[in-house]
Write a protein that holds these residues in place. Structure first.
Motif, PDB file in Angstrom:
ATOM      1  N   LYS A  81      27.454  -3.037  50.652  1.00 49.65           N
ATOM      2  CA  LYS A  81      27.617  -4.451  51.000  1.00 49.65           C
ATOM      3  C   LYS A  81      28.622  -5.201  50.126  1.00 49.65           C
ATOM      4  CE  LYS A  81      24.505  -4.199  54.219  1.00 49.65           C
ATOM      5  NZ  LYS A  81      24.935  -4.176  55.642  1.00 49.65           N
ATOM      6  N   SER A  82      29.014  -4.625  49.003  1.00 44.81           N
ATOM      7  CA  SER A  82      29.921  -5.341  48.105  1.00 44.81           C
ATOM      8  C   SER A  82      31.354  -5.339  48.633  1.00 44.81           C
ATOM      9  CB  SER A  82      29.889  -4.705  46.711  1.00 44.81           C
ATOM     10  OG  SER A  82      28.602  -4.778  46.138  1.00 44.81           O
ATOM     11  N   ASP A  83      32.145  -6.290  48.144  1.00 39.64           N
ATOM     12  CA  ASP A  83      33.569  -6.291  48.465  1.00 39.64           C
ATOM     13  C   ASP A  83      34.243  -5.078  47.822  1.00 39.64           C
ATOM     14  OD1 ASP A  83      33.638  -8.703  49.918  1.00 39.64           O
ATOM     15  OD2 ASP A  83      33.710  -9.869  48.061  1.00 39.64           O
ATOM     16  N   ILE A  84      35.308  -4.599  48.462  1.00 38.37           N
ATOM     17  CA  ILE A  84      36.154  -3.560  47.892  1.00 38.37           C
ATOM     18  C   ILE A  84      37.553  -4.161  47.801  1.00 38.37           C
ATOM     19  CG2 ILE A  84      37.151  -1.268  48.239  1.00 38.37           C
ATOM     20  CD1 ILE A  84      34.587  -0.418  49.587  1.00 38.37           C
ATOM     21  N   ILE A  85      38.034  -4.368  46.560  1.00 34.77           N
ATOM     22  CA  ILE A  85      39.231  -5.181  46.322  1.00 34.77           C
ATOM     23  C   ILE A  85      40.239  -4.410  45.479  1.00 34.77           C
ATOM     24  CG2 ILE A  85      40.062  -7.425  45.505  1.00 34.77           C
ATOM     25  CD1 ILE A  85      36.982  -8.184  45.349  1.00 34.77           C
ATOM     26  N   HIS A  86      41.489  -4.472  45.899  1.00 31.89           N
ATOM     27  CA  HIS A  86      42.580  -3.872  45.123  1.00 31.89           C
ATOM     28  C   HIS A  86      43.479  -4.987  44.610  1.00 31.89           C
ATOM     29  CE1 HIS A  86      45.580  -0.817  44.003  1.00 31.89           C
ATOM     30  NE2 HIS A  86      46.485  -1.692  44.411  1.00 31.89           N
ATOM     31  N   MET A 102      50.065   7.068  45.095  1.00 31.99           N
ATOM     32  CA  MET A 102      51.245   7.485  44.346  1.00 31.99           C
ATOM     33  C   MET A 102      51.040   8.900  43.818  1.00 31.99           C
ATOM     34  SD  MET A 102      53.019   4.766  44.872  1.00 31.99           S
ATOM     35  CE  MET A 102      54.384   4.771  43.710  1.00 31.99           C
ATOM     36  N   ASN A 103      51.209   9.088  42.491  1.00 30.10           N
ATOM     37  CA  ASN A 103      51.035  10.429  41.942  1.00 30.10           C
ATOM     38  C   ASN A 103      49.644  10.638  41.367  1.00 30.10           C
ATOM     39  OD1 ASN A 103      51.351   8.695  39.770  1.00 30.10           O
ATOM     40  ND2 ASN A 103      52.403  10.203  38.485  1.00 30.10           N
ATOM     41  N   ARG A 104      48.757   9.682  41.620  1.00 32.84           N
ATOM     42  CA  ARG A 104      47.387   9.813  41.130  1.00 32.84           C
ATOM     43  C   ARG A 104      46.495  10.471  42.184  1.00 32.84           C
ATOM     44  NH1 ARG A 104      45.581   4.807  37.260  1.00 32.84           N
ATOM     45  NH2 ARG A 104      47.453   4.731  35.959  1.00 32.84           N
ATOM     46  N   VAL A 105      45.264  10.747  41.771  1.00 38.28           N
ATOM     47  CA  VAL A 105      44.304  11.389  42.666  1.00 38.28           C
ATOM     48  C   VAL A 105      43.645  10.359  43.578  1.00 38.28           C
ATOM     49  CG1 VAL A 105      42.210  12.811  42.762  1.00 38.28           C
ATOM     50  CG2 VAL A 105      43.899  13.207  40.952  1.00 38.28           C
ATOM     51  N   HIS A 106      43.509   9.115  43.086  1.00 34.09           N
ATOM     52  CA  HIS A 106      42.806   8.077  43.843  1.00 34.09           C
ATOM     53  C   HIS A 106      43.532   6.734  43.769  1.00 34.09           C
ATOM     54  CE1 HIS A 106      39.316  10.794  42.792  1.00 34.09           C
ATOM     55  NE2 HIS A 106      39.148  10.661  44.084  1.00 34.09           N
ATOM     56  N   ILE A 107      43.252   5.890  44.757  1.00 38.12           N
ATOM     57  CA  ILE A 107      43.587   4.473  44.721  1.00 38.12           C
ATOM     58  C   ILE A 107      42.391   3.752  44.102  1.00 38.12           C
ATOM     59  CG2 ILE A 107      44.249   2.458  46.101  1.00 38.12           C
ATOM     60  CD1 ILE A 107      45.021   4.539  48.318  1.00 38.12           C
ATOM     61  N   HIS A 108      42.646   2.766  43.246  1.00 42.99           N
ATOM     62  CA  HIS A 108      41.578   2.106  42.509  1.00 42.99           C
ATOM     63  C   HIS A 108      41.229   0.747  43.112  1.00 42.99           C
ATOM     64  CE1 HIS A 108      42.211   4.465  38.501  1.00 42.99           C
ATOM     65  NE2 HIS A 108      42.312   5.231  39.565  1.00 42.99           N
ATOM     66  N   PHE A 109      39.920   0.443  43.104  1.00 40.49           N
ATOM     67  CA  PHE A 109      39.408  -0.832  43.606  1.00 40.49           C
ATOM     68  C   PHE A 109      38.294  -1.335  42.696  1.00 40.49           C
ATOM     69  CE2 PHE A 109      40.792   1.757  47.160  1.00 40.49           C
ATOM     70  CZ  PHE A 109      41.574   0.899  47.911  1.00 40.49           C
ATOM     71  N   THR A 110      37.945  -2.610  42.872  1.00 37.24           N
ATOM     72  CA  THR A 110      36.789  -3.179  42.199  1.00 37.24           C
ATOM     73  C   THR A 110      35.897  -3.838  43.249  1.00 37.24           C
ATOM     74  OG1 THR A 110      37.692  -5.400  41.865  1.00 37.24           O
ATOM     75  CG2 THR A 110      38.276  -3.731  40.239  1.00 37.24           C
ATOM     76  N   THR A 111      34.750  -4.303  42.793  1.00 46.05           N
ATOM     77  CA  THR A 111      33.850  -5.036  43.689  1.00 46.05           C
ATOM     78  C   THR A 111      33.835  -6.537  43.353  1.00 46.05           C
ATOM     79  OG1 THR A 111      31.975  -4.580  42.220  1.00 46.05           O
ATOM     80  CG2 THR A 111      32.354  -3.041  44.048  1.00 46.05           C
ATOM     81  N   VAL A 160      34.147   1.830  38.897  1.00 41.42           N
ATOM     82  CA  VAL A 160      35.394   1.631  39.626  1.00 41.42           C
ATOM     83  C   VAL A 160      35.269   2.300  40.985  1.00 41.42           C
ATOM     84  CG1 VAL A 160      37.876   2.128  39.669  1.00 41.42           C
ATOM     85  CG2 VAL A 160      36.761   1.529  37.519  1.00 41.42           C
ATOM     86  N   ILE A 161      35.733   1.615  42.030  1.00 42.51           N
ATOM     87  CA  ILE A 161      35.733   2.190  43.369  1.00 42.51           C
ATOM     88  C   ILE A 161      37.024   2.988  43.552  1.00 42.51           C
ATOM     89  CG2 ILE A 161      35.559   1.728  45.848  1.00 42.51           C
ATOM     90  CD1 ILE A 161      33.089   0.921  44.247  1.00 42.51           C
ATOM     91  N   LEU A 162      36.908   4.204  44.040  1.00 47.76           N
ATOM     92  CA  LEU A 162      38.055   5.102  44.182  1.00 47.76           C
ATOM     93  C   LEU A 162      38.131   5.637  45.605  1.00 47.76           C
ATOM     94  CD1 LEU A 162      37.400   7.214  40.948  1.00 47.76           C
ATOM     95  CD2 LEU A 162      39.012   5.321  41.186  1.00 47.76           C
TER      96      LEU A 162
END
Length: 242
Positions: free
Chosen positions: A112-117, A135-144, A186-188
């Motif tokens: 239910k939380s927001d997922i924000i980049h 990009m060259n990382r394994v994941h895109i990062h997000f917060t709530t 951290v949301i990934l």
């Protein structure tokens, strides 16, 4: 051996400089420094301290203090139950593709939380066109959540971002995109097969400075009008201008 130059500011205090060096080693530089790293991202801590990037610059006690006090909880130290040696890892942010077994919790459809980049205006034109890229990382990062002022620290987002991109999680999940939560909250997401989360999965875009919805400015969510709709719209505009 030539290693990547670390861009450390003279304004950084000792702990910040060591933390930045640790981040580069554990997320990106282990192979360049010939440090064995396992699939969970852990490296022998003594080997890290003895590496070219940190040799003679810090002690074990320094590293333990920095890890304990890190505001974003970027690192984890553990004692290997087989070797009894201390090991350290970055909790996320890796470009090392062999790090595939981080302690990630899959996010379920009822989340239910927001997922924000968080990002910057200079990157928006490309993001608007192709989407968010790992990009060259394994994941895109997000917060709530979003930072409440420049002194408020949130793992997964810098506190000086100019744009907040909210993800339409139900739509993204239904399309097969995966999201995970790391040990430091951290949301990934790895994105699609090309490492992208396309703009069609953006719920809203907020300009941090004005708090305005940027969709109004950039028109990315407005439907394409057919010829008849365009003609009617033009007629309406002319009538209003009379």
């Amino acid at each position: 051996m030539t290693t990547k130059r670390l861009f450390l500011s003279k304004k950084d205090d000792f702990d910040t400089q060591i933390s930045k060096s640790l981040s580069w080693i554990l997320r990106h530089g282990a192979h360049k420094l010939q440090l064995p790293i396992d699939s969970e991202g852990f490296i022998d801590l003594v080997a890290v301290i003895s590496s070219e990037s940190l040799q003679g610059k810090c002690t074990l006690e320094d590293i333990q203090r920095i890890v304990k006090n890190n505001d974003k909880q970027r690192f984890t130290i553990r004692r290997n139950c087989f070797t009894n040696k201390l090991e350290i890892r970055a909790n996320q942010g890796h470009s090392i593709q062999t790090v595939t077994s981080l302690e990630l919790i899959p996010i379920k459809p009822d989340f239910k939380s927001d997922i924000i980049h968080g990002t910057y205006h200079r990157f928006w034109p490309k993001i608007k066109e192709i989407g968010l890229s790992r990009m060259n990382r394994v994941h895109i990062h997000f917060t709530t959540a979003i930072p409440k002022g420049k002194e408020h620290v949130i793992s997964g987002m810098r506190n000086n971002c100019g744009i907040y991109i909210y993800i339409d999680f139900p739509k993204a999940f239904e399309s097969g995109l995966q999201f995970f939560m790391s040990s430091n909250k951290v949301i990934l997401s790895p994105g699609n097969d090309n490492g992208i989360i396309e703009p069609k999965y953006f719920l809203k875009i907020i300009d941090v400075k004005t708090a305005a919805a940027m969709a109004v400015v950039y028109d990315i969510f407005r439907p394409t009008l057919n010829d008849e709709q365009v003609e009617n719209s033009d007629s309406a505009g002319k009538n209003m201008s009379k």
